[in-house]
Write a protein that holds these residues in place. Structure first.
Motif, short mmCIF file in Angstrom:
data_model
loop_
_atom_site.label_atom_id
_atom_site.label_comp_id
_atom_site.label_asym_id
_atom_site.label_seq_id
_atom_site.Cartn_x
_atom_site.Cartn_y
_atom_site.Cartn_z
N HIS A 76 0.82 -1.23 0.00
CA HIS A 76 0.00 0.00 0.00
C HIS A 76 0.85 1.27 0.00
N PHE A 77 1.87 1.25 -0.78
CA PHE A 77 2.79 2.40 -0.76
C PHE A 77 2.12 3.65 -1.33
N ARG A 97 17.19 -1.94 -6.58
CA ARG A 97 15.89 -1.28 -6.73
C ARG A 97 15.44 -1.57 -8.14
N ASP A 154 9.51 9.25 -0.62
CA ASP A 154 10.95 9.13 -0.93
C ASP A 154 11.74 8.82 0.33
#
Ligand SMILES: Nc1nc2c(ncn2[C@@H]2O[C@H](COP(=O)(O)OP(=O)(O)OP(=O)(O)O)[C@@H](O)[C@H]2O)c(=O)[nH]1
Length: 475
Positions: A349-350, A385, A363
């Motif tokens: 749920h970012f 990433r 960030d």
């Protein structure tokens, strides 16, 4: 040039001058129909110069298979142009150096001429012309000394060449660069050589670094100073900077040039009957400089590589690095039969974090999360990433059970971390899918296939309610 100085130069009766043979040679240089017989005859009129030419033709600097036993052969072997420039070089040094052969001026002149010659060879220019240009570049110093011996004696203590030029300009209104140019014109030396005096002190290249005969001359003095001044390492740095500025030469090539100079100095000393090198420390210093430059270059290269392999925000490896590393690890594991675990991680749920607290808070959370993950893994594990809020962990040499333990440790550490942004605090969780390569029942044909298995497992983790790790089932 400064008018008053010009007057003094014009009426000076003791200005340096060339022997008559040199003037005849200059006449021949300017004669388009010059032939070898005329030239040989001209040189033969000066026995000392004839002997020198024979010596030069047989020296390693002009190596040929044949040996010249007389002047005619020597002139034939060297050819017209080389004979003229070399003969001029030697008659000039012989007549002008007189009894002061080993002064700093002559040692620097000979070393700079050697540097010019080697730079010329390196860049494919006429190295004899460059040798002569190198010898002529500071001739104005001799003229200034003749015209004002007492005043010039006061500048004698200045060992830095650029400082000397400044002091001359202050004292006489013009420096040895302009005076040298004037003198060479008066002698009838061709323009492309007399320009060397001016080129040797031009302030900036005026264009991007580019190797030309004149920029070779411009940097040659710095090469000479490496062998003459006490602070050698500083001089090596100065030589390297000037070679980069004028010629676009890299530091390693500069060191190689200096080593080449060191090697050739003895031959040059023999030819000019001068002792120009007074220290054997130079070898050790060149070695030291070489090591320093190699280390600096390696460091810079590594830094650059690191930069291109890292994600700017989180410091994790980037996708470009991953593509290479994953292919490599997969190939090694497949070939050697070694275990390889791969996990796909995604923040739960970012989107809500961004929507609630703003992108900057998101960030900051990504950075914090990356730090947590980086501290939980081994140096041999690869943390990437993959994009947005998705990460990949590669565990080379690690079986799925071990990787699962690490991933659960990460999951717990992430979940217990309290993020803060302004006055707000929040927690995050992650989900991950784990895939494994190399067991009999868990072999993958391709790296992409292995990654897909991990992605599918992640999907299941999300479907099952998030904040969990799913290990993919054996096929
Ligand atoms: N702040 C910030 N947000 C990012 C960055 N990259 C991706 N995101 C955000 O990450 C969010 C991902 O959202 P979704 O793909 O819907 O997934 P989610 O909200 O994490 O939900 P689930 O994955 O289903 O748990 C989006 O809001 C992206 O804008 C980034 O560099 N910085």
């Amino acid at each position: 040039m400064n008018d008053a100085l010009l007057e003094r130069l014009r009426f000076c009766t003791v200005l340096p001058t060339l022997p008559s043979v040199a003037f005849r040679i200059i006449e021949l240089v300017n004669d388009p129909n010059i032939n070898l017989t005329q030239l040989a005859e001209c040189i033969a009129s000066d026995p000392a110069l004839s002997a020198k030419m024979l010596k030069v033709a047989n020296s390693p600097l002009y190596t040929t298979q044949r040996v010249a036993t007389n002047l005619r052969q020597a002139v034939n072997m060297m050819g017209t142009h080389a004979t003229v420039t070399v003969a001029l070089s030697f008659s000039l040094v012989r007549s002008l150096s007189g009894h002061e052969g080993n002064t700093l001026f002559w040692r620097r002149t000979i070393l700079a001429a050697l540097a010019c010659r080697l730079l010329g060879k390196h860049y494919g220019f006429n190295s004899d012309d460059l040798l002569l240009a190198g010898l002529l570049q500071d001739i104005g110093i001799l003229a200034l000394r003749s015209v004002a011996p007492d005043e010039y004696a006061e500048l004698q203590a200045i060992t830095d060449h650029e400082e000397l030029l400044k002091a001359e300009r202050n004292r006489f209104g013009s420096g040895h660069d302009e005076v040298g140019y004037w003198l060479l014109k008066r002698w009838g030396i061709p323009e492309h050589l007399s320009l060397a005096c001016i080129a040797s002190h031009a302030d900036t290249p005026g264009h991007e670094a580019q190797a030309t005969p004149l920029t070779c001359v411009a940097s040659s003095g710095y090469f000479a100073d490496v062998f003459l001044k006490g602070d050698h390492v500083m001089q090596i740095v100065a030589a390297s900077e000037s070679a980069a500025r004028w010629l676009g030469m890299d530091a390693c090539t500069t060191i190689a040039m200096l080593e080449n100079m060191r090697e050739k100095t003895q031959e040059f000393e023999a030819l000019f009957d001068m002792c120009v090198l007074q220290t054997d420390q130079v070898d050790a210093l060149l070695q030291e400089a070489k090591e320093l430059i190699t280390i600096a270059n390696l460091g810079r290269q590594r830094e650059l590589e690191e930069k291109t392999h890292r994600d700017v925000l989180t410091g994790a490896h980037n996708r470009r690095y991953f593509d290479e590393a994953f292919k490599h690890e997969f190939a090694v594991a497949s070939r050697q039969g070694w275990p390889l675990s791969v996990a796909f991680l995604d923040i739960d749920h970012f989107k809500q974090v961004n929507d609630t607290y703003g992108h900057a808070a998101g960030d900051k959370a990504l950075i914090a999360l990356s730090r947590i993950i980086a501290t939980q893994i081994r140096g041999s594990d690869i943390f990437v990433r993959y994009g947005g809020e998705e990460f990949v962990l590669l565990f080379p040499g690690t079986v799925a059970e071990e990787a699962l333990i690490v991933l659960n440790r990460i999951r717990q550490a992430v979940a217990s971390y309290c993020h803060t942004y302004d006055t707000a605090t929040f927690h995050l969780t992650i989900s991950a899918g784990l895939a494994f390569h190399m067991d009999e029942d868990m072999k993958h044909e391709t790296a992409e296939g292995l990654l897909r298995t991990a992605d599918n497992a992640l999907y299941t983790a999300k479907q099952n309610g998030r904040n969990q790790i799913i290990k993919s089932k054996a096929k």
